[in-house]
Motif scaffolding. Sequence first.
Motif, PDB file in Angstrom:
ATOM      1  N   THR A 453       0.913  -1.037  -0.146  1.00 51.51           N
ATOM      2  CA  THR A 453      -0.062  -0.156  -0.304  1.00 51.51           C
ATOM      3  C   THR A 453       0.956   1.302  -0.027  1.00 51.51           C
ATOM      4  OG1 THR A 453      -2.003  -1.299   1.047  1.00 51.51           O
ATOM      5  CG2 THR A 453      -1.315   0.637   0.822  1.00 51.51           C
ATOM      6  N   LEU A 454       0.591   2.170  -1.098  1.00 51.65           N
ATOM      7  CA  LEU A 454       1.686   3.442  -0.885  1.00 51.65           C
ATOM      8  C   LEU A 454       0.760   4.705   0.081  1.00 51.65           C
ATOM      9  CD1 LEU A 454       3.163   3.687  -4.435  1.00 51.65           C
ATOM     10  CD2 LEU A 454       4.087   4.177  -2.210  1.00 51.65           C
ATOM     11  N   GLN A 455      -0.558   4.304  -0.623  1.00 50.56           N
ATOM     12  CA  GLN A 455      -1.165   5.741   0.327  1.00 50.56           C
ATOM     13  C   GLN A 455      -2.697   5.168   0.404  1.00 50.56           C
ATOM     14  OE1 GLN A 455      -1.910   8.945  -2.905  1.00 50.56           O
ATOM     15  NE2 GLN A 455      -2.395   7.232  -4.226  1.00 50.56           N
ATOM     16  N   GLY A 456      -3.213   5.914   1.432  1.00 49.00           N
ATOM     17  CA  GLY A 456      -4.383   5.504   1.810  1.00 49.00           C
ATOM     18  C   GLY A 456      -4.647   5.279   2.833  1.00 49.00           C
ATOM     19  N   PHE A 457      -4.977   3.632   3.332  1.00 49.97           N
ATOM     20  CA  PHE A 457      -5.148   2.868   4.649  1.00 49.97           C
ATOM     21  C   PHE A 457      -4.731   1.854   4.811  1.00 49.97           C
ATOM     22  CE2 PHE A 457      -8.771   2.046   2.747  1.00 49.97           C
ATOM     23  CZ  PHE A 457      -9.294   0.838   3.386  1.00 49.97           C
ATOM     24  N   VAL A 458      -4.095   0.873   5.864  1.00 51.64           N
ATOM     25  CA  VAL A 458      -4.690  -0.414   6.655  1.00 51.64           C
ATOM     26  C   VAL A 458      -5.245  -0.120   7.436  1.00 51.64           C
ATOM     27  CG1 VAL A 458      -3.215  -1.581   7.169  1.00 51.64           C
ATOM     28  CG2 VAL A 458      -2.161  -0.359   5.264  1.00 51.64           C
ATOM     29  N   GLN A 459      -6.557  -1.621   7.203  1.00 53.76           N
ATOM     30  CA  GLN A 459      -7.610  -1.388   8.997  1.00 53.76           C
ATOM     31  C   GLN A 459      -7.643  -2.610   8.657  1.00 53.76           C
ATOM     32  OE1 GLN A 459     -11.476   0.015   8.518  1.00 53.76           O
ATOM     33  NE2 GLN A 459     -12.190  -1.675   8.197  1.00 53.76           N
ATOM     34  N   LEU A 460      -7.260  -2.370  10.079  1.00 53.92           N
ATOM     35  CA  LEU A 460      -7.551  -3.948  11.088  1.00 53.92           C
ATOM     36  C   LEU A 460      -8.881  -4.236  12.156  1.00 53.92           C
ATOM     37  CD1 LEU A 460      -5.925  -6.806  11.892  1.00 53.92           C
ATOM     38  CD2 LEU A 460      -5.505  -5.339  14.056  1.00 53.92           C
ATOM     39  N   ALA A 461     -10.054  -4.982  12.001  1.00 51.53           N
ATOM     40  CA  ALA A 461     -11.026  -5.213  11.630  1.00 51.53           C
ATOM     41  C   ALA A 461     -12.243  -6.857  12.523  1.00 51.53           C
ATOM     42  CB  ALA A 461     -12.125  -4.559  10.786  1.00 51.53           C
ATOM     43  N   THR A 462     -12.483  -6.886  13.650  1.00 49.58           N
ATOM     44  CA  THR A 462     -13.314  -7.869  14.386  1.00 49.58           C
ATOM     45  C   THR A 462     -14.547  -7.670  13.740  1.00 49.58           C
ATOM     46  OG1 THR A 462     -12.798  -7.235  16.251  1.00 49.58           O
ATOM     47  CG2 THR A 462     -11.146  -7.997  15.509  1.00 49.58           C
ATOM     48  N   SER A 463     -14.975  -9.264  14.062  1.00 44.81           N
ATOM     49  CA  SER A 463     -16.768  -9.425  13.916  1.00 44.81           C
ATOM     50  C   SER A 463     -16.843 -10.759  14.292  1.00 44.81           C
ATOM     51  CB  SER A 463     -17.189  -8.932  12.226  1.00 44.81           C
ATOM     52  OG  SER A 463     -16.619  -9.513  11.972  1.00 44.81           O
ATOM     53  N   THR A 464     -18.151 -10.805  15.007  1.00 45.75           N
ATOM     54  CA  THR A 464     -18.390 -12.238  15.316  1.00 45.75           C
ATOM     55  C   THR A 464     -19.994 -12.278  15.078  1.00 45.75           C
ATOM     56  OG1 THR A 464     -19.396 -10.948  17.547  1.00 45.75           O
ATOM     57  CG2 THR A 464     -17.531 -11.933  17.389  1.00 45.75           C
ATOM     58  N   GLY A 465     -19.910 -14.158  14.793  1.00 45.42           N
ATOM     59  CA  GLY A 465     -21.116 -14.476  14.355  1.00 45.42           C
ATOM     60  C   GLY A 465     -21.777 -15.647  15.255  1.00 45.42           C
ATOM     61  N   PRO A 466     -22.420 -16.537  15.268  1.00 44.54           N
ATOM     62  CA  PRO A 466     -22.770 -17.487  16.275  1.00 44.54           C
ATOM     63  C   PRO A 466     -22.134 -18.641  16.953  1.00 44.54           C
ATOM     64  CG  PRO A 466     -23.602 -18.130  14.008  1.00 44.54           C
ATOM     65  CD  PRO A 466     -23.481 -16.820  13.182  1.00 44.54           C
ATOM     66  N   ASP A 467     -21.258 -19.415  15.728  1.00 41.49           N
ATOM     67  CA  ASP A 467     -19.758 -19.943  16.411  1.00 41.49           C
ATOM     68  C   ASP A 467     -18.431 -19.574  16.540  1.00 41.49           C
ATOM     69  OD1 ASP A 467     -20.310 -20.497  13.956  1.00 41.49           O
ATOM     70  OD2 ASP A 467     -20.352 -23.058  14.814  1.00 41.49           O
ATOM     71  N   TRP A 468     -18.544 -18.410  15.663  1.00 41.98           N
ATOM     72  CA  TRP A 468     -17.004 -17.420  15.397  1.00 41.98           C
ATOM     73  C   TRP A 468     -17.021 -16.057  15.031  1.00 41.98           C
ATOM     74  CZ3 TRP A 468     -18.272 -13.923  11.423  1.00 41.98           C
ATOM     75  CH2 TRP A 468     -19.181 -14.324  10.955  1.00 41.98           C
ATOM     76  N   VAL A 473      -8.226  -7.864   7.547  1.00 44.31           N
ATOM     77  CA  VAL A 473      -7.130  -6.780   7.342  1.00 44.31           C
ATOM     78  C   VAL A 473      -6.823  -6.390   6.055  1.00 44.31           C
ATOM     79  CG1 VAL A 473      -4.424  -6.192   6.668  1.00 44.31           C
ATOM     80  CG2 VAL A 473      -5.486  -8.077   8.762  1.00 44.31           C
ATOM     81  N   SER A 474      -7.647  -4.977   5.936  1.00 47.22           N
ATOM     82  CA  SER A 474      -7.585  -4.499   4.633  1.00 47.22           C
ATOM     83  C   SER A 474      -7.095  -3.225   3.866  1.00 47.22           C
ATOM     84  CB  SER A 474      -9.128  -3.755   4.190  1.00 47.22           C
ATOM     85  OG  SER A 474     -10.231  -4.622   5.446  1.00 47.22           O
ATOM     86  N   ASP A 475      -6.759  -2.977   3.160  1.00 45.05           N
ATOM     87  CA  ASP A 475      -5.504  -2.026   2.666  1.00 45.05           C
ATOM     88  C   ASP A 475      -6.255  -1.316   1.788  1.00 45.05           C
ATOM     89  OD1 ASP A 475      -4.154  -3.146  -0.060  1.00 45.05           O
ATOM     90  OD2 ASP A 475      -3.828  -4.349   1.524  1.00 45.05           O
ATOM     91  N   SER A 476      -5.870  -0.470   0.892  1.00 43.48           N
ATOM     92  CA  SER A 476      -6.194   0.541  -0.471  1.00 43.48           C
ATOM     93  C   SER A 476      -4.806   0.654  -1.363  1.00 43.48           C
ATOM     94  CB  SER A 476      -6.498   1.763   0.382  1.00 43.48           C
ATOM     95  OG  SER A 476      -5.339   2.477   0.560  1.00 43.48           O
ATOM     96  N   GLY A 477      -4.591   0.011  -0.665  1.00 45.75           N
ATOM     97  CA  GLY A 477      -2.923  -1.100  -1.842  1.00 45.75           C
ATOM     98  C   GLY A 477      -3.369  -1.559  -3.448  1.00 45.75           C
ATOM     99  N   VAL A 478      -2.081  -1.511  -3.521  1.00 42.35           N
ATOM    100  CA  VAL A 478      -2.196  -2.455  -5.071  1.00 42.35           C
ATOM    101  C   VAL A 478      -3.541  -3.237  -5.688  1.00 42.35           C
ATOM    102  CG1 VAL A 478       0.174  -1.690  -5.908  1.00 42.35           C
ATOM    103  CG2 VAL A 478      -0.753  -3.693  -4.288  1.00 42.35           C
ATOM    104  N   GLY A 479      -3.588  -4.283  -4.316  1.00 44.47           N
ATOM    105  CA  GLY A 479      -4.841  -4.959  -4.543  1.00 44.47           C
ATOM    106  C   GLY A 479      -3.780  -6.097  -5.680  1.00 44.47           C
ATOM    107  N   ILE A 480      -4.886  -6.996  -6.110  1.00 41.52           N
ATOM    108  CA  ILE A 480      -4.218  -9.074  -6.357  1.00 41.52           C
ATOM    109  C   ILE A 480      -4.903  -8.732  -8.653  1.00 41.52           C
ATOM    110  CG2 ILE A 480      -3.550 -11.038  -6.440  1.00 41.52           C
ATOM    111  CD1 ILE A 480      -3.998  -9.817  -3.305  1.00 41.52           C
TER     112      ILE A 480
END
Length: 554
Positions: A453-468, A473-480
């Motif tokens: 990632t050259l510019q923008g953001f890097v993000q770390l986010a957590t969330s839950t479901g019924p048993d998980w 980890v997201s970024d605004s980088g070059v992508g694939i």
Amino acid sequence: MTKKRSAPRPSREPAPAAAQESSAAPVPELPVFRELSGARGVRAPLDTLLAGLSRVVPFERASFFFLRPGGGAGLQWAANFRRAPSDDEPEVGLSPRLVNWAMADARPKVAPPGSIGNDRRIYLFLPLWGLGEPLGLVIARTMLDAEGLDVAVESAVQGLAAWFGERVAYAVAYLGAEGERSALAGREAMASALLDSVSEGLVAVDEAGLVSFVNRNARIMLSLFDADYRGRDLVPLLPADVATAFAAVLAEARERGGAPARIVERSAGGADFPLEISATRVLPGKSGPAAGPAASTLLVLRNLSAGARLARLEEIDRLKTEFISTASHELRSPLATVREAVRLLSEGAAGKLSDEQRRLTDMVERNVDWLVRLINDLLDMSRLEAGRIHLDLAAVDLDGLAASVAGRFGVEAERRRLDLRVRLGAPGMRVRADPDRLEQILVNLLANAFKFTLQGFVQLATSTGPDWAEVAVSDSGVGIAADDLPLIFEKFEQVGRRQDLSRKGSGLGLAITRRLVELHGGTIRVASRPDEGSTFTVRLPLAPAAAPEGDGHG
Ligand code: ADP
């Protein structure tokens, strides 16, 4: 000592005085004779000689000496025969001159008292010749008087010796051939060990259609375990499902020099598999000796099942993993030393550094760090593949761990002017994980996000479901690119453009990450668009409610 046997004639020359020199010097045992006396064709003539001798010349004991191979007058003691129960006398010692005197011709000789050491008794020296060559000497301590042998006795003794000499000469020649045969057998054993190690089954069939060799895999594929197949026609011994194809391939190969492969369905060793049978003619080399091996046919058997091929590939993979594991382990400690030395240098421990020196030590440090990461990745990968990584599972507070790992990237985010976002959506949620390994997973993903990632953001986010619970980890980088997406979790795959060369990777990070996640019973997925960014999401099972409290990271 090249003299040929002479006609039996009494011999009355006195033994040389030099015989006195020789005392009871021990003479080492000649190994060849031990073989010889046990060899077929020698034992019986030996008994005949001794029996004959004792009939014409009363003797107390007889010693056999054989000429040392390679010439010289030296003899080696080979065997003793005693008529009386053993006495304590020392072995007869022989001087070279006494030997030369005795071996000068084929006639038996009587050595006068005192010829051997201080022994006052009478010795009969019986030279042994065979096939025109001197072989050795029998020395018998006799009960004769000093007058020696009478003509009749002498000729009888010489006749016996001559007969025995021929027998021994043949036996020696035979042993020589045996030696060659056993060297050949050794080479043959080596060759069959080699042939046993190949994954194909191999069967060699001679001109008469008889089997001369079957390797281990062929015995397995053809279920030939206790069948006595050597030197026999193999076809009648084969299981019905193979015999027809085998015979057809063999006949065709012998007729035309080769045969196209045929495939039959086999069941052996509890498995069904397609068995491919092909054959080639093996012709004796033109440069070989005229009487070289005859032509034969080599049948090659291949297990065509996917399983067999896979097993082979897995075997290769296992060997490679083992090699990597050993090599990287060995590299670790010298590298740690280099890293420490460079650290000391750049801290000025060896004197203040000039700008140029600092630039160089920085470069060394960066590269050593990269090597350390690479080696650690290699070691981790090989351990994962060998199933040697064991998780220390606990109930880990996911948000706590995520916040702590994100915190470690704060400085880098600032330096790179990237927006490091942390979105904690799973308060109090515990996942079943090895805290160190989960941290490794998150560090890998965050490091990649920063790397690409050259510019923008890097993000770390957590969330839950019924048993998980999930961590993304997201970024605004070059992508694939879409085509590359299936590749990135494979070993050594590095796709697309690299943004930050200072964090050179090994191409192993995602492969390790995926295996670690799976080892936890979790999943990892990726969503990405070129030039927009990527999101890697790890889903982990929740820790059982009753599980003991324990979080690796606060
Ligand atoms: P490396 O050591 O090269 O980073 P990884 O296994 O971690 O190896 O990643 C494999 C490849 O996947 C990378 O070389 C890169 O092409 C791509 N990749 C991984 N993470 C990202 C990301 N966040 N953004 C863009 N490409 C990525």
